[in-house]
Structures are given as C-alpha cells and as structure tokens.
Motif scaffolding. Sequence first.
Motif, PDB file in Angstrom:
ATOM      1  N   LYS A 153       0.840  -1.189   0.000  1.00 50.60           N
ATOM      2  CA  LYS A 153       0.000   0.000   0.000  1.00 50.60           C
ATOM      3  C   LYS A 153       0.876   1.240   0.000  1.00 50.60           C
ATOM      4  CE  LYS A 153      -3.966  -2.093   2.366  1.00 50.60           C
ATOM      5  NZ  LYS A 153      -4.885  -2.005   3.536  1.00 50.60           N
ATOM      6  N   ILE A 154       0.391   2.300  -0.635  1.00 48.26           N
ATOM      7  CA  ILE A 154       1.123   3.551  -0.643  1.00 48.26           C
ATOM      8  C   ILE A 154       1.286   4.036   0.797  1.00 48.26           C
ATOM      9  CG2 ILE A 154       1.258   5.878  -1.593  1.00 48.26           C
ATOM     10  CD1 ILE A 154       1.192   3.617  -3.672  1.00 48.26           C
ATOM     11  N   GLY A 155       2.500   4.383   1.170  1.00 47.52           N
ATOM     12  CA  GLY A 155       2.782   4.806   2.536  1.00 47.52           C
ATOM     13  C   GLY A 155       3.317   3.707   3.421  1.00 47.52           C
ATOM     14  N   ALA A 156       3.336   2.452   2.925  1.00 49.03           N
ATOM     15  CA  ALA A 156       3.847   1.333   3.728  1.00 49.03           C
ATOM     16  C   ALA A 156       5.362   1.426   3.878  1.00 49.03           C
ATOM     17  CB  ALA A 156       3.461   0.008   3.082  1.00 49.03           C
ATOM     18  N   TRP A 157       5.859   0.971   5.011  1.00 54.56           N
ATOM     19  CA  TRP A 157       7.304   0.948   5.250  1.00 54.56           C
ATOM     20  C   TRP A 157       7.973  -0.145   4.411  1.00 54.56           C
ATOM     21  CZ3 TRP A 157      10.328   4.318   7.831  1.00 54.56           C
ATOM     22  CH2 TRP A 157       9.704   5.214   8.701  1.00 54.56           C
ATOM     23  N   VAL A 158       9.135   0.176   3.868  1.00 55.03           N
ATOM     24  CA  VAL A 158       9.951  -0.798   3.144  1.00 55.03           C
ATOM     25  C   VAL A 158      11.412  -0.569   3.497  1.00 55.03           C
ATOM     26  CG1 VAL A 158       8.467  -1.332   1.153  1.00 55.03           C
ATOM     27  CG2 VAL A 158       9.843   0.751   1.141  1.00 55.03           C
ATOM     28  N   LEU A 159      12.215  -1.602   3.267  1.00 58.59           N
ATOM     29  CA  LEU A 159      13.622  -1.570   3.675  1.00 58.59           C
ATOM     30  C   LEU A 159      14.493  -2.159   2.583  1.00 58.59           C
ATOM     31  CD1 LEU A 159      15.164  -2.378   7.073  1.00 58.59           C
ATOM     32  CD2 LEU A 159      15.797  -3.856   5.170  1.00 58.59           C
ATOM     33  N   ALA A 160      15.654  -1.551   2.374  1.00 62.56           N
ATOM     34  CA  ALA A 160      16.609  -2.036   1.379  1.00 62.56           C
ATOM     35  C   ALA A 160      17.912  -2.439   2.060  1.00 62.56           C
ATOM     36  CB  ALA A 160      16.884  -0.962   0.327  1.00 62.56           C
ATOM     37  N   ILE A 161      18.509  -3.507   1.543  1.00 64.18           N
ATOM     38  CA  ILE A 161      19.842  -3.916   1.974  1.00 64.18           C
ATOM     39  C   ILE A 161      20.706  -4.023   0.725  1.00 64.18           C
ATOM     40  CG2 ILE A 161      21.223  -5.628   3.209  1.00 64.18           C
ATOM     41  CD1 ILE A 161      18.735  -6.533   4.660  1.00 64.18           C
ATOM     42  N   GLY A 162      21.897  -3.431   0.777  1.00 68.18           N
ATOM     43  CA  GLY A 162      22.776  -3.479  -0.390  1.00 68.18           C
ATOM     44  C   GLY A 162      24.157  -2.973  -0.070  1.00 68.18           C
ATOM     45  N   SER A 163      24.905  -2.629  -1.126  1.00 73.23           N
ATOM     46  CA  SER A 163      26.294  -2.204  -0.967  1.00 73.23           C
ATOM     47  C   SER A 163      26.539  -0.854  -1.648  1.00 73.23           C
ATOM     48  CB  SER A 163      27.244  -3.261  -1.554  1.00 73.23           C
ATOM     49  OG  SER A 163      27.041  -4.519  -0.958  1.00 73.23           O
ATOM     50  N   PRO A 164      25.898   0.220  -1.179  1.00 82.10           N
ATOM     51  CA  PRO A 164      26.122   1.518  -1.819  1.00 82.10           C
ATOM     52  C   PRO A 164      27.583   1.947  -1.704  1.00 82.10           C
ATOM     53  CG  PRO A 164      24.996   1.796   0.278  1.00 82.10           C
ATOM     54  CD  PRO A 164      25.025   0.320   0.004  1.00 82.10           C
ATOM     55  N   PHE A 165      28.161   2.313  -2.846  1.00 82.49           N
ATOM     56  CA  PHE A 165      29.559   2.735  -2.899  1.00 82.49           C
ATOM     57  C   PHE A 165      30.495   1.694  -2.298  1.00 82.49           C
ATOM     58  CE2 PHE A 165      27.041   6.666  -2.785  1.00 82.49           C
ATOM     59  CZ  PHE A 165      27.411   7.207  -4.007  1.00 82.49           C
ATOM     60  N   GLY A 166      30.071   0.428  -2.308  1.00 85.80           N
ATOM     61  CA  GLY A 166      30.912  -0.655  -1.812  1.00 85.80           C
ATOM     62  C   GLY A 166      30.786  -0.924  -0.329  1.00 85.80           C
ATOM     63  N   PHE A 167      29.979  -0.161   0.390  1.00 87.03           N
ATOM     64  CA  PHE A 167      29.791  -0.394   1.821  1.00 87.03           C
ATOM     65  C   PHE A 167      28.771  -1.518   1.997  1.00 87.03           C
ATOM     66  CE2 PHE A 167      31.156   4.071   1.632  1.00 87.03           C
ATOM     67  CZ  PHE A 167      32.259   4.009   2.483  1.00 87.03           C
ATOM     68  N   GLU A 168      29.288  -2.718   2.254  1.00 85.91           N
ATOM     69  CA  GLU A 168      28.450  -3.914   2.252  1.00 85.91           C
ATOM     70  C   GLU A 168      27.442  -3.916   3.401  1.00 85.91           C
ATOM     71  OE1 GLU A 168      30.787  -7.459   2.010  1.00 85.91           O
ATOM     72  OE2 GLU A 168      32.206  -6.564   0.608  1.00 85.91           O
ATOM     73  N   ALA A 169      26.326  -4.608   3.142  1.00 86.66           N
ATOM     74  CA  ALA A 169      25.280  -4.836   4.147  1.00 86.66           C
ATOM     75  C   ALA A 169      24.767  -3.528   4.744  1.00 86.66           C
ATOM     76  CB  ALA A 169      25.779  -5.768   5.248  1.00 86.66           C
ATOM     77  N   THR A 170      24.631  -2.509   3.903  1.00 91.29           N
ATOM     78  CA  THR A 170      24.068  -1.243   4.353  1.00 91.29           C
ATOM     79  C   THR A 170      22.544  -1.317   4.315  1.00 91.29           C
ATOM     80  OG1 THR A 170      25.957   0.055   3.595  1.00 91.29           O
ATOM     81  CG2 THR A 170      23.875   1.222   3.846  1.00 91.29           C
ATOM     82  N   VAL A 171      21.915  -0.881   5.395  1.00 85.35           N
ATOM     83  CA  VAL A 171      20.456  -0.950   5.523  1.00 85.35           C
ATOM     84  C   VAL A 171      19.881   0.464   5.473  1.00 85.35           C
ATOM     85  CG1 VAL A 171      18.537  -1.655   6.987  1.00 85.35           C
ATOM     86  CG2 VAL A 171      20.634  -3.029   6.933  1.00 85.35           C
ATOM     87  N   THR A 172      18.886   0.669   4.627  1.00 85.31           N
ATOM     88  CA  THR A 172      18.167   1.942   4.567  1.00 85.31           C
ATOM     89  C   THR A 172      16.674   1.650   4.511  1.00 85.31           C
ATOM     90  OG1 THR A 172      18.443   1.970   2.154  1.00 85.31           O
ATOM     91  CG2 THR A 172      20.011   3.267   3.451  1.00 85.31           C
ATOM     92  N   ALA A 173      15.874   2.581   4.995  1.00 83.61           N
ATOM     93  CA  ALA A 173      14.425   2.358   5.057  1.00 83.61           C
ATOM     94  C   ALA A 173      13.676   3.604   4.616  1.00 83.61           C
ATOM     95  CB  ALA A 173      13.998   1.960   6.466  1.00 83.61           C
TER      96      ALA A 173
END
Length: 463
Positions: A153-173
């Motif tokens: 649903k629009i407005g629902a919380w979501v979370l990403a895990i990845g390696s931005p600029f090589g920084f592994e296991a970075t979590v953003t929401a």
Amino acid sequence: MALFSLSCAVQAQSLPDFTQLVEQNAPAVVNISTVSHGRQGYHQFHGPGKSPLPENSPFGDLFRRFLEEGQGPERPPEESESLGSGFIISTDGYVLTNHHVVDGADEVIVRLSNRKSYEAKVVGSDEASDIALLKIDAENLPAVRIGNSKDLKIGAWVLAIGSPFGFEATVTAGIVSAKGRSLPSENYVPYIQTDVAINPGNSGGPLFDLNGEVVGVNSQIFSRSGGFMGLSFAVPIELAMNVVEQLRKDGHVTRGYLGVLIQDIDRNLAESFGLPRPQGALVARVVKDSPAEKAGLQVGDVILTFNQQLLHDSTQLPPLVGTTAVGEDAKLTVLRNGKEITLTVRIAELPADDAEIPSEPSTAADSVKSNKLGLVFSELSAEERKQLELPAEQGVRVEEVHEGPAADAGVQPGDVVLMIDGQKVSHPTQLEQIISGAPAGKTVALLLLKQQGPVFVALRIPE
C-alpha cells in the motif's frame, strides 16, 4: 517535561523496529563485483552512471542506472570493474540481480555475508526488465522469502539492503511513494517508487516489506547529481520472478505482443471521445497482421480494460500485455463510437524489432487554403502513400500551420492527417468540408502521422 517524554515514547512505539528483519535477511544479500577485460572503462565510485534517455532529452541527466560507466579517472583499456548487489533466491545457489550490473562482464564474483566468494555463472539476463539470474556452486545457503508487491500500500514501510559505494550490508528504510510508475524508455516495468535511500552499489539489491519478504529489486534512481535525491525505483518482485523462471527454463525471455501503438488520453481527448474523464489507452495505430488486427481492434478505439483490469492510463497496458503468456486469450473492453464492446485477442510473441514509419517531404501540388484551424493541406501521391505504408486513398499532408488551435496542439508541417472526428480522410477537400461542418466549440480528435509515429491530438473548433 513529562508530557514531552510521553509523546516521544508514543512516537517511538509507532515506528517499526527493523532489527529482526535485518538479522533474518541480511545473510541472503550478496555483494557482486564484475570485471570486463579488453575494454575501456571507469570505476563506478567516480561517477553517477549514464542515463537511459536520448542524449538530447531535457531529462537526460535525471534517470540513472546505478552502475554504468561514469566520469571519473580512466582505467587502463585492459579491464573495467563495477560493484553491485544481489540476493539469494534458492538454497542451491541462484542469485537475482540487475541486468546492468553484469552486462558485458567477463567475470562475476559473488561474495556472501560470511566473506566467502564464488565465481558466478550468468544463467541469463534480460535488458527490458533489467533482471539477471546468476548461479554459484554452493549448497545450503540462506535465501530470502519472496513476497508480492501487489499487496503493498502507498505509505507502507519498506527496507533495502545493499552495498552503496561498496559499503556492504548497508540498511536503509523508507516508504512506498507510488506504484505502477512508468519511466521514460521503459515500457514493460510498472516500477515501485520509494523514498528509500538508494545509491550506486545498491543495484540489484532487495526491497523488503515489514513481513521480511522481498517485494522489489532496486534498479533506478531519479537524480540530477547521480546520488540519492529521494526518488528510487524498484522492479516488482512478481515481474522479476516471472523473468527468472523463463531464464532458468529457456535462457531467454518472451513477452506478449498485441500489435498496437497507443497513447494517453488528456482532458480534451477524453471530451472528444465522450469519456467522462481521462482513462484508458487510445489506439493510434494497429500493426498489420498483428493479434490486434485479427481481433478487430481499430484506430481510434479506446482500450478501457485488459482481462477485467481497469486501465487508468495507457502506461498500464504494456506491462499487462508483456506478462501475458504467448498464445493465451485476453479480453478487452473497448470504447468505439461512444459504445463499449468486448473483443478477444490471442496474444503473440513480441517481435525482436519494431519497424519505424518513414516520413518523406511532400511533392503533391493540390492544396487547400488555410481553414479555421489554421492549416493548409495538400494531397498525397500514390508513391508517398506507399512510402508511408498507408492504405490507398488515406492521408492528407499538412503543408502550413498558421496561428490557431492546430498550432497550439503541436501540429507541424509535414504531419499527415489520417482521421478526424472518427472519419478517415483521403483528400484535402474532404478534410476541409469536415472542418467547416463541425460546430463551433466542439472538440474533435485529429489522428496525425508524425515522424515518430501516429498520435491523436484534440482540437477545439473556434468560432
């Protein structure tokens, strides 16, 4: 002070706690590095990437794929490198990522959260959806759970895990900002838009919902600088998994094909077609011998539903058709001459290439003087109709455009008028009579053949 502390406590309780979600899913997220031998390249840390839009587009610097060649210091021609993300979708070593992460790579290395590295085989890759499937030789791996973006649903919380600029296991929401977004030059992906912080290196990483299930694959950002500006786009997971299954089974992806050129409907066009509000996909061209032609679709039809799914705008149709199985029948609700009809079309396979319609200068002498739309027309010769792939006795060329409704609507010299107010036109005199006979204040739809293809425009007949 007590009230302030209580307010802070209530606010803290209302915010989601992502810790358990991250602990459970981070081990299934991987870092992907690639090496390409024998070509000039740049390291992805130094630049924002290239836009998928044409060079002369005013938005050419806005939509960026994350990990293409940038503007930094040149590497030797012997090799180039890039970094991205991915996630394990099965315990036996299948990894999902973006096509542009591994495109053109000679070596693909997948590194797990436990620091183990594997050389990966590219099972298959699909540029249109920006999805690639990798396989590593490992067993008993942690794998993500696949969800369904349709439940978001629009407005629902979501979370990403990845390696931005090589920084592994970075979590953003962040939250879901919109669904079903259509991006320039992207026809078959109804993107999930979020405000999750996504940067170069997040490409191919998972987007999770609060249940810990993957609902999208982070793919693109909207940016003037190449970095995050609050607009991120993810491929819906059900579309990605459809591509994955085809890549595993066949090594390539097939898409459904209808055989129409469509456009969106604005307020003026909606009025001219008798629609209460702008909706649906307006058919500007029907390809010869296509499923659409065989099903009886006509130029000027407005497709309102596809398999009972209401089309709020034209961008919804290509993904629906593309994900329909080849050979399957689809039901269309079509508005034609003010009445709704139902058509059944058998979906075919999307051809590899789409033919372009040429546009040649006019040499015909027969013309009509400027009318109340501010247009001067000329007759098409038989040779011109052949070059333009038009039926015999159809089409009138626009020679001049003077100040008036047509100029305001973007009509240009060289455009070919194919239809006006639902009537096919074949001669300048006939077209002039239709325009002269239209009541003042009426909005009529004009079908033009422009250099880039057919398009409808709405014109209001002046006093």
